[in-house]
Design a protein around this motif. Structure first.
Motif, PDB file in Angstrom:
ATOM      1  N   ALA A  13       0.842  -1.099   0.011  1.00  0.00           N
ATOM      2  CA  ALA A  13       0.106  -0.045  -0.028  1.00  0.00           C
ATOM      3  C   ALA A  13       0.791   1.362  -0.076  1.00  0.00           C
ATOM      4  O   ALA A  13       1.893   1.265   0.758  1.00  0.00           O
ATOM      5  CB  ALA A  13      -1.032  -0.010   1.098  1.00  0.00           C
ATOM      6  N   ARG A  65      -4.578   9.857  -8.389  1.00  0.00           N
ATOM      7  CA  ARG A  65      -3.565   8.774  -8.096  1.00  0.00           C
ATOM      8  C   ARG A  65      -3.126   8.084  -9.295  1.00  0.00           C
ATOM      9  O   ARG A  65      -1.897   7.532  -9.501  1.00  0.00           O
ATOM     10  CB  ARG A  65      -4.394   8.009  -7.119  1.00  0.00           C
ATOM     11  CG  ARG A  65      -4.678   8.470  -5.724  1.00  0.00           C
ATOM     12  CD  ARG A  65      -4.821   7.517  -4.860  1.00  0.00           C
ATOM     13  NE  ARG A  65      -6.008   6.653  -5.361  1.00  0.00           N
ATOM     14  CZ  ARG A  65      -6.084   5.305  -5.353  1.00  0.00           C
ATOM     15  NH1 ARG A  65      -5.062   4.481  -5.038  1.00  0.00           N
ATOM     16  NH2 ARG A  65      -7.295   4.642  -5.785  1.00  0.00           N
ATOM     17  N   SER A  83       0.161   5.808  -4.948  1.00  0.00           N
ATOM     18  CA  SER A  83      -0.381   5.772  -3.902  1.00  0.00           C
ATOM     19  C   SER A  83      -1.594   4.576  -4.059  1.00  0.00           C
ATOM     20  O   SER A  83      -2.692   4.867  -3.440  1.00  0.00           O
ATOM     21  CB  SER A  83      -1.257   6.985  -3.749  1.00  0.00           C
ATOM     22  OG  SER A  83      -0.070   8.054  -3.772  1.00  0.00           O
ATOM     23  N   LYS A  85      -3.844   1.454  -2.930  1.00  0.00           N
ATOM     24  CA  LYS A  85      -4.573   1.199  -1.689  1.00  0.00           C
ATOM     25  C   LYS A  85      -5.096  -0.474  -1.662  1.00  0.00           C
ATOM     26  O   LYS A  85      -5.256  -0.877  -2.962  1.00  0.00           O
ATOM     27  CB  LYS A  85      -5.883   2.098  -1.725  1.00  0.00           C
ATOM     28  CG  LYS A  85      -5.511   3.441  -1.651  1.00  0.00           C
ATOM     29  CD  LYS A  85      -6.848   4.258  -1.528  1.00  0.00           C
ATOM     30  CE  LYS A  85      -6.626   5.851  -1.333  1.00  0.00           C
ATOM     31  NZ  LYS A  85      -8.053   6.542  -1.585  1.00  0.00           N
ATOM     32  N   ASP A  88      -7.456  -1.114  -4.327  1.00  0.00           N
ATOM     33  CA  ASP A  88      -7.223  -1.196  -5.653  1.00  0.00           C
ATOM     34  C   ASP A  88      -6.908  -2.446  -6.505  1.00  0.00           C
ATOM     35  O   ASP A  88      -6.860  -2.513  -7.621  1.00  0.00           O
ATOM     36  CB  ASP A  88      -6.140  -0.125  -6.013  1.00  0.00           C
ATOM     37  CG  ASP A  88      -6.565   1.234  -5.658  1.00  0.00           C
ATOM     38  OD1 ASP A  88      -5.467   2.057  -5.081  1.00  0.00           O
ATOM     39  OD2 ASP A  88      -7.329   1.878  -6.011  1.00  0.00           O
ATOM     40  N   SER A 120      -1.413  -4.551   2.556  1.00  0.00           N
ATOM     41  CA  SER A 120      -1.732  -3.326   3.611  1.00  0.00           C
ATOM     42  C   SER A 120      -0.571  -3.422   4.602  1.00  0.00           C
ATOM     43  O   SER A 120       0.181  -4.421   4.701  1.00  0.00           O
ATOM     44  CB  SER A 120      -3.100  -3.600   4.137  1.00  0.00           C
ATOM     45  OG  SER A 120      -3.219  -4.754   4.908  1.00  0.00           O
TER      46      SER A 120
END
Length: 120
Positions: A13, A65, A83, A85, A88, A120
């Protein structure tokens, strides 16, 4: 038009990836090109599009992004993803269609998809 997507992978992430979609065919430059994604159990959703006759356009969830671009000399469209996440994460597909659209049904040609995984 045949499309070949590549560039997916595993990223943490906050990291970045650049997807590529190589197209065959002499009329590539005239096509509206789009990126879509599909996560497990979810519908395919629009991500970004690029067409010679309009500004680039993006899903709200990726604005600021992600950046879509194309190199007509190389018959290639790119999706720079910054960026990233966890949300995504999905299989990303490139597609070609005759006009600007956020609807998957308006696209005539599809690549095979490339997996993006965000930890993450």
């Amino acid at each position: 038009v045949q499309l070949q997507a590549s560039g997916g992978g595993l990223v943490q992430a906050g990291g970045s990836l650049r997807l590529s979609c190589a197209a065959s065919g002499r009329t590539f430059s005239s096509y509206n090109m789009g990126w879509f994604r599909q996560a497990p159990g979810k519908e395919r959703e629009f991500v970004a599009g690029i067409w010679w006759a309009s500004p680039n356009y993006y899903a709200d969830s990726v604005k600021g992004r992600f950046t879509i671009s194309r190199d007509n000399a190389k018959n290639t469209v790119y999706l720079q993803m910054n960026s990233l996440k966890p949300e995504d994460a999905a299989v990303y597909y490139c597609a070609a269609g005759p006009r600007i659209s956020k609807s998957a049904g308006d696209y005539e040609y599809w690549g095979q998809g490339t997996q993006v995984t965000v930890s993450s």
